[in-house]
Design a protein around this motif. Structure first.
Motif, mmCIF file in Angstrom:
data_model
loop_
_atom_site.group_PDB
_atom_site.id
_atom_site.type_symbol
_atom_site.label_atom_id
_atom_site.label_comp_id
_atom_site.label_asym_id
_atom_site.label_seq_id
_atom_site.Cartn_x
_atom_site.Cartn_y
_atom_site.Cartn_z
ATOM 1 N N THR A 7 -3.561 -6.359 68.538
ATOM 2 C CA THR A 7 -4.555 -5.672 68.587
ATOM 3 C C THR A 7 -5.129 -5.271 69.379
ATOM 4 O O THR A 7 -5.930 -4.175 70.212
ATOM 5 C CB THR A 7 -5.175 -6.500 67.622
ATOM 6 O OG1 THR A 7 -4.514 -6.948 65.943
ATOM 7 C CG2 THR A 7 -6.509 -5.597 66.943
ATOM 8 N N LEU A 8 -5.035 -6.389 70.813
ATOM 9 C CA LEU A 8 -5.733 -6.221 71.811
ATOM 10 C C LEU A 8 -5.155 -4.865 73.240
ATOM 11 O O LEU A 8 -5.656 -4.362 73.316
ATOM 12 C CB LEU A 8 -6.132 -7.427 72.580
ATOM 13 C CG LEU A 8 -6.938 -8.162 72.654
ATOM 14 C CD1 LEU A 8 -7.387 -9.597 73.009
ATOM 15 C CD2 LEU A 8 -8.803 -7.655 72.347
ATOM 16 N N PHE A 249 -9.965 -9.534 79.004
ATOM 17 C CA PHE A 249 -10.885 -10.033 80.751
ATOM 18 C C PHE A 249 -11.811 -10.749 79.578
ATOM 19 O O PHE A 249 -12.452 -11.999 79.384
ATOM 20 C CB PHE A 249 -11.478 -9.650 81.678
ATOM 21 C CG PHE A 249 -12.226 -10.618 82.801
ATOM 22 C CD1 PHE A 249 -12.056 -11.602 83.185
ATOM 23 C CD2 PHE A 249 -13.968 -10.016 82.196
ATOM 24 C CE1 PHE A 249 -12.714 -12.394 83.962
ATOM 25 C CE2 PHE A 249 -14.347 -11.426 82.886
ATOM 26 C CZ PHE A 249 -14.249 -12.488 83.895
ATOM 27 N N LYS A 250 -12.708 -9.798 79.081
ATOM 28 C CA LYS A 250 -13.630 -9.532 78.089
ATOM 29 C C LYS A 250 -13.216 -10.884 76.802
ATOM 30 O O LYS A 250 -14.296 -11.558 76.878
ATOM 31 C CB LYS A 250 -13.365 -8.347 77.035
ATOM 32 C CG LYS A 250 -15.222 -8.424 76.162
ATOM 33 C CD LYS A 250 -15.613 -7.040 76.512
ATOM 34 C CE LYS A 250 -14.828 -5.758 74.656
ATOM 35 N NZ LYS A 250 -15.208 -4.711 74.649
ATOM 36 N N ASP A 251 -12.240 -10.324 76.159
ATOM 37 C CA ASP A 251 -11.634 -11.076 74.820
ATOM 38 C C ASP A 251 -11.468 -12.941 75.623
ATOM 39 O O ASP A 251 -11.786 -13.953 74.414
ATOM 40 C CB ASP A 251 -10.115 -11.305 74.439
ATOM 41 C CG ASP A 251 -9.936 -11.799 72.982
ATOM 42 O OD1 ASP A 251 -10.454 -12.193 72.752
ATOM 43 O OD2 ASP A 251 -8.488 -12.556 73.623
ATOM 44 N N LEU A 252 -11.108 -13.242 76.923
ATOM 45 C CA LEU A 252 -11.345 -14.413 77.312
ATOM 46 C C LEU A 252 -11.941 -15.158 77.658
ATOM 47 O O LEU A 252 -12.665 -16.217 77.971
ATOM 48 C CB LEU A 252 -10.370 -14.432 78.458
ATOM 49 C CG LEU A 252 -10.023 -16.084 79.329
ATOM 50 C CD1 LEU A 252 -9.735 -16.953 79.140
ATOM 51 C CD2 LEU A 252 -9.529 -16.056 80.711
ATOM 52 N N ALA A 253 -13.247 -14.250 78.403
ATOM 53 C CA ALA A 253 -14.947 -14.238 78.284
ATOM 54 C C ALA A 253 -15.629 -14.238 76.795
ATOM 55 O O ALA A 253 -16.265 -15.831 77.218
ATOM 56 C CB ALA A 253 -15.625 -13.890 79.095
ATOM 57 N N ASP A 255 -14.008 -16.074 73.872
ATOM 58 C CA ASP A 255 -13.533 -17.684 74.202
ATOM 59 C C ASP A 255 -13.912 -18.732 74.683
ATOM 60 O O ASP A 255 -14.672 -19.364 74.627
ATOM 61 C CB ASP A 255 -11.949 -18.080 73.846
ATOM 62 C CG ASP A 255 -11.353 -16.736 73.090
ATOM 63 O OD1 ASP A 255 -11.858 -16.837 72.227
ATOM 64 O OD2 ASP A 255 -10.526 -16.958 73.710
ATOM 65 N N LEU A 256 -14.941 -18.041 76.643
ATOM 66 C CA LEU A 256 -15.870 -19.217 77.636
ATOM 67 C C LEU A 256 -17.191 -19.931 77.490
ATOM 68 O O LEU A 256 -17.741 -20.446 77.635
ATOM 69 C CB LEU A 256 -15.032 -18.843 78.281
ATOM 70 C CG LEU A 256 -13.015 -18.924 78.853
ATOM 71 C CD1 LEU A 256 -12.856 -18.983 80.043
ATOM 72 C CD2 LEU A 256 -12.579 -20.862 78.799
ATOM 73 N N THR A 257 -17.043 -18.543 76.688
ATOM 74 C CA THR A 257 -18.553 -18.472 76.955
ATOM 75 C C THR A 257 -19.724 -18.335 75.597
ATOM 76 O O THR A 257 -18.472 -17.737 74.246
ATOM 77 C CB THR A 257 -19.989 -16.854 77.552
ATOM 78 O OG1 THR A 257 -18.938 -15.763 77.145
ATOM 79 C CG2 THR A 257 -18.794 -17.553 79.351
ATOM 80 N N GLU A 258 -20.762 -18.675 75.028
ATOM 81 C CA GLU A 258 -21.011 -18.208 73.707
ATOM 82 C C GLU A 258 -21.386 -16.751 73.350
ATOM 83 O O GLU A 258 -21.366 -16.446 72.056
ATOM 84 C CB GLU A 258 -23.035 -18.683 73.846
ATOM 85 C CG GLU A 258 -23.472 -18.232 73.019
ATOM 86 C CD GLU A 258 -25.172 -19.100 73.148
ATOM 87 O OE1 GLU A 258 -25.641 -19.076 72.209
ATOM 88 O OE2 GLU A 258 -25.084 -19.602 73.787
ATOM 89 N N HIS A 259 -21.697 -15.572 74.621
ATOM 90 C CA HIS A 259 -22.165 -14.676 73.715
ATOM 91 C C HIS A 259 -20.516 -13.526 74.949
ATOM 92 O O HIS A 259 -21.211 -12.831 75.898
ATOM 93 C CB HIS A 259 -23.139 -13.835 75.124
ATOM 94 C CG HIS A 259 -24.696 -14.741 74.506
ATOM 95 N ND1 HIS A 259 -25.073 -14.198 73.199
ATOM 96 C CD2 HIS A 259 -25.619 -15.249 75.188
ATOM 97 C CE1 HIS A 259 -26.258 -15.151 72.908
ATOM 98 N NE2 HIS A 259 -25.964 -16.201 74.139
#
Length: 259
Positions: A7-8, A249-253, A255-259
Motif C-alpha cells: 500500500t505504501l 520516512f513519513k510512515d517510520l516517523a 511510528d516514532l512520534t505522536e504526530h
C-alpha cells in the motif's frame, strides 16, 4: 510482502509521478510550482462529478481528466511563464488555492470537505475495476505508468525541443537572440508537467474511489516539491526515488512520534 508495504509503495509511486511532474518543471524551465495539486485534484473531480450524475462512460471521464487540466495549464502557461522566479511560484500557489477554495465552497456540487465517493463501473477500458483498487495489482499499474512517463521524458529531453527548453532555461535572452520562441516552449513544458500531474491524480482517484478538496491543497504541492528536492531534479527519476524515501520516512516517523 505485507499489504501495508505494498500500500505504501503504491502511494509512493503515485506520489512519484506527481513529483516527476514538479521535477520536470524545475529541470527544463528552472521554475518551482507550488500549485501542482490543482492538476492532481482536478483530474479526480473530472472523474467523480460525471460519474455521480451518470453523464457519460467512465472512459470518457478518464480521458477528460488528463486532457482538460493539460489544456488549462497550457493556456495559463502562456501568461504565467513570462513571470520570473518567486513571483511565478506565488502565482501557481494562488491558482491552486483558488481551485481548492472553490471545491470547499461549492458544496452542492463537490460535497465540500466531505468529498465525493466515485461510482465506478465493474470494468474500465475492459479491465476489471478491482484491479485498480487492490494494492498488489494497482502497484503494477502505477509502476508501468511511471516507467512509461520516465521513458517518454527521456526521449523528450534528448530531442531538439528538449535542448531548446534547456537553452531557454540557461539563458532566455540569448535563446531569443538566436531566433527561438521562448514563451510557447515553456508553456508546453508547463502543460506536459500538468499532464503528468493529472495522470497521478487519475490513478489516485481510481485507487481510492474517492476525491476531496485535500487533493487540491497547497500542502500536497509542497509534499511533491519536497519529494523532488530530496530525490534531486538533475536526473529524471530522482523525484520518483525521493517519493519512495518520503513515504517510508513519513510512515517510520509516524511510528516514532505522536504526530
Amino acid at each position: 510482502t505485507s499489504t501495508l508495504a505494498i500500500t505504501l509503495l503504491t502511494q509512493a509511486v503515485i506520489g512519484g509521478i506527481l513529483a516527476t511532474a514538479v521535477g520536470l518543471l524545475i529541470r527544463q524551465v528552472g521554475v518551482v510550482s507550488f500549485g501542482h495539486a490543482a492538476f492532481f485534484g482536478l483530474a479526480g473531480y473530472f472523474i467523480a462529478l460525471p460519474a455521480r450524475h451518470g453523464l457519460w462512460p467512465i472512459e470518457v471521464s478518464i480521458v477528460l481528466a488528463v486532457a482538460a487540466p493539460t489544456l488549462l495549464a497550457f493556456l495559463l502557461g502562456l501568461v504565467i511563464v513570462r513571470i520570473p522566479g518567486v513571483a511565478f511560484s506565488m502565482l501557481t500557489l494562488a491558482i491552486g488555492q483558488a481551485f481548492h477554495e472553490f471545491a470547499v465552497r461549492a458544496r452542492h456540487a463537490t460535497g465540500g470537505d466531505d468529498g465525493l465517493a466515485i461510482s465506478l463501473p465493474k470494468a474500465i477500458f475492459g479491465v476489471a475495476t478491482e484491479v485498480f483498487q487492490r494494492p498488489q495489482s494497482m502497484f503494477v499499474v502505477c509502476w508501468l505508468v511511471l516507467v512509461a512517463v520516465l521513458f517518454g521524458l527521456g526521449l523528450l529531453v534528448r530531442s531538439r525541443f528538449g535542448r531548446v527548453t534547456t537553452a531557454i532555461r540557461e539563458n532566455e535572452e540569448r535563446a531569443r537572440f538566436l531566433g527561438y520562441q521562448t514563451v510557447v516552449p515553456r508553456a508546453l513544458i508547463f502543460a506536459l508537467s500538468a499532464l503528468i500531474g493529472s495522470l497521478a491524480g487519475t490513478l489516485f482517484a481510481l485507487y481510492n474511489g474517492f476525491v476531496s478538496p485535500e487533493s487540491l491543497h497547497w500542502s500536497l504541492s509542497g509534499s511533491a516539491l519536497i519529494m523532488a528536492i530530496v530525490g534531486g531534479t538533475r536526473l529524471l527519476w530522482g523525484p520518483a526515488l525521493g517519493a519512495v524515501f518520503f513515504f517510508f520516512f513519513k510512515d517510520l516517523a509516524g511510528d516514532l512520534t505522536e504526530h
